[in-house]
Scaffold this active site. Structure first.
Site, PDB file in Angstrom:
ATOM      1  N   ILE A  60       3.411   4.669  17.958  1.00  0.00           N
ATOM      2  CA  ILE A  60       4.576   4.232  18.725  1.00  0.00           C
ATOM      3  C   ILE A  60       5.526   3.350  17.919  1.00  0.00           C
ATOM      4  O   ILE A  60       6.648   3.087  18.367  1.00  0.00           O
ATOM      5  CB  ILE A  60       4.145   3.484  20.007  1.00  0.00           C
ATOM      6  CG1 ILE A  60       3.182   2.345  19.684  1.00  0.00           C
ATOM      7  CG2 ILE A  60       3.498   4.448  20.985  1.00  0.00           C
ATOM      8  CD1 ILE A  60       2.724   1.561  20.905  1.00  0.00           C
ATOM      9  N   GLY A  63       6.197   0.049  10.462  1.00  0.00           N
ATOM     10  CA  GLY A  63       6.943  -0.881   9.625  1.00  0.00           C
ATOM     11  C   GLY A  63       6.562  -0.711   8.181  1.00  0.00           C
ATOM     12  O   GLY A  63       5.880   0.250   7.806  1.00  0.00           O
ATOM     13  N   GLY A  64       6.991  -1.672   7.355  1.00  0.00           N
ATOM     14  CA  GLY A  64       6.719  -1.555   5.943  1.00  0.00           C
ATOM     15  C   GLY A  64       5.256  -1.753   5.588  1.00  0.00           C
ATOM     16  O   GLY A  64       4.793  -1.253   4.565  1.00  0.00           O
ATOM     17  N   MET A  65       4.499  -2.472   6.422  1.00  0.00           N
ATOM     18  CA  MET A  65       3.119  -2.788   6.091  1.00  0.00           C
ATOM     19  C   MET A  65       2.103  -2.095   6.991  1.00  0.00           C
ATOM     20  O   MET A  65       0.970  -1.859   6.576  1.00  0.00           O
ATOM     21  CB  MET A  65       2.910  -4.306   6.184  1.00  0.00           C
ATOM     22  CG  MET A  65       1.560  -4.788   5.712  1.00  0.00           C
ATOM     23  SD  MET A  65       1.445  -6.584   5.649  1.00  0.00           S
ATOM     24  CE  MET A  65       1.716  -7.024   7.364  1.00  0.00           C
ATOM     25  N   GLY A  66       2.494  -1.741   8.203  1.00  0.00           N
ATOM     26  CA  GLY A  66       1.526  -1.155   9.120  1.00  0.00           C
ATOM     27  C   GLY A  66       2.182  -0.264  10.142  1.00  0.00           C
ATOM     28  O   GLY A  66       3.408  -0.180  10.243  1.00  0.00           O
ATOM     29  N   LYS A  67       1.357   0.433  10.894  1.00  0.00           N
ATOM     30  CA  LYS A  67       1.854   1.243  12.003  1.00  0.00           C
ATOM     31  C   LYS A  67       1.078   0.856  13.259  1.00  0.00           C
ATOM     32  O   LYS A  67      -0.049   0.361  13.190  1.00  0.00           O
ATOM     33  CB  LYS A  67       1.713   2.730  11.715  1.00  0.00           C
ATOM     34  CG  LYS A  67       0.286   3.239  11.552  1.00  0.00           C
ATOM     35  CD  LYS A  67       0.278   4.742  11.282  1.00  0.00           C
ATOM     36  CE  LYS A  67      -1.148   5.267  11.075  1.00  0.00           C
ATOM     37  NZ  LYS A  67      -1.164   6.724  10.811  1.00  0.00           N
ATOM     38  N   LYS A  83      -2.712  -2.028  15.689  1.00  0.00           N
ATOM     39  CA  LYS A  83      -2.000  -2.017  14.413  1.00  0.00           C
ATOM     40  C   LYS A  83      -2.988  -1.760  13.290  1.00  0.00           C
ATOM     41  O   LYS A  83      -4.043  -2.395  13.219  1.00  0.00           O
ATOM     42  CB  LYS A  83      -1.276  -3.342  14.171  1.00  0.00           C
ATOM     43  CG  LYS A  83      -0.379  -3.319  12.930  1.00  0.00           C
ATOM     44  CD  LYS A  83       0.567  -4.502  12.902  1.00  0.00           C
ATOM     45  CE  LYS A  83       1.555  -4.381  11.736  1.00  0.00           C
ATOM     46  NZ  LYS A  83       2.540  -5.504  11.736  1.00  0.00           N
ATOM     47  N   ASP A 176      10.696 -13.965  10.014  1.00  0.00           N
ATOM     48  CA  ASP A 176      11.413 -12.692  10.195  1.00  0.00           C
ATOM     49  C   ASP A 176      11.872 -12.551  11.642  1.00  0.00           C
ATOM     50  O   ASP A 176      11.796 -11.472  12.227  1.00  0.00           O
ATOM     51  CB  ASP A 176      10.519 -11.512   9.793  1.00  0.00           C
ATOM     52  CG  ASP A 176      11.344 -10.245   9.527  1.00  0.00           C
ATOM     53  OD1 ASP A 176      12.555 -10.369   9.225  1.00  0.00           O
ATOM     54  OD2 ASP A 176      10.789  -9.145   9.620  1.00  0.00           O
TER      55      ASP A 176
END
Length: 240
Positions: A60, A63-67, A83, A176
């Site tokens: 769903i 990002g740059g580091m995880g899904k 995650k 962020d």
């Protein structure tokens, strides 16, 4: 996050393709960098979790580091957001585990709550969070055409500020914060998400100099000597 229809992965497969029977992927020795806990007596490592506890569904967000994958915790019969780490570098893993620990220790109604953090039998880290039905603040603002409609979002902004004030009292800096990292729930909730760049003041953060940059536009998160999203950084953060 939208409430998608349940769809479990093929039998024996995890979010990142690892085997759920406890075997390691070919060529992986299972080694992992240690992310130390905050206080003596706390666990130094994330502990293994039986993957049978979860039914895994659709992706769903990414990002740059995880899904993030929609899942169901079979122990409680509740929907969750799971995650998982993208990439295999030690720096990425250390930051991912730090995100899980930092987010998990922050307990505020306007900060995303972590239900569980651990590793799959193969050693890959994950954490399960509350699944929030709603949309990002920037999307909600875009749908409010008049000043009066937008003023109706002031309580959501105040709630996000309260969450950050609480985090600062815990010596945690988000680094962020931007409208896309604030969710406005379908039932009035305000939830600050994505603490992947968070820093605990006074704790070492040595991987900053070697983390990879996330390619993309000026509205995407960038990681490196300077952390955050251009256009939303505080001046001192922009100066590194």
């Amino acid at each position: 996050m939208a409430d998608d229809k349940d769809a479990t992965l093929p039998a024996g497969e995890s979010p990142s393709g690892l085997a759920l029977d406890g075997t390691l992927p070919s060529g992986d020795d299972g080694a992992a960098p240690v992310v130390r806990a905050g206080r003596p007596g706390d666990y130094d490592d994330l502990i293994a979790v039986d993957p049978r506890h979860y039914l895994l569904g659709d992706e769903i967000a990414r990002g740059g580091m995880g899904k993030i994958i929609k899942g169901r915790d079979r122990r409680f019969g509740r929907e969750v957001a799971i995650k998982v780490l993208l990439g295999s570098s030690e720096q990425a893993r250390a930051r991912f585990e730090r995100e899980a620990r930092i987010t998990g220790r922050l307990q505020h109604p306007a900060i995303i709550s972590v239900h569980e953090a651990g590793v799959w039998p193969s050693g890959e880290p994950f954490f399960a969070m509350k699944l929030v039905a709603g949309r990002a603040l920037d999307k909600v603002v875009a749908d409010r055409a008049t000043l009066a409609e937008r003023l109706g979002l002031v309580p959501n902004v105040v709630a996000a500020i309260d969450a950050l004030a609480y985090a600062h009292a815990q010596r945690v800096i988000h680094r962020d914060l931007k409208p896309s990292n604030v969710l406005v729930g379908d039932f009035g909730e305000t939830v600050v998400i994505d603490w992947g760049l968070a820093k605990v003041v006074g704790e070492p953060d040595d991987e900053e100099r070697t983390a990879e940059h996330d390619a993309g536009t000026s509205l995407r998160t960038r990681v490196g000597a300077v952390f955050g999203t251009p256009g939303f950084m505080a001046p001192d953060q922009l100066r590194g």
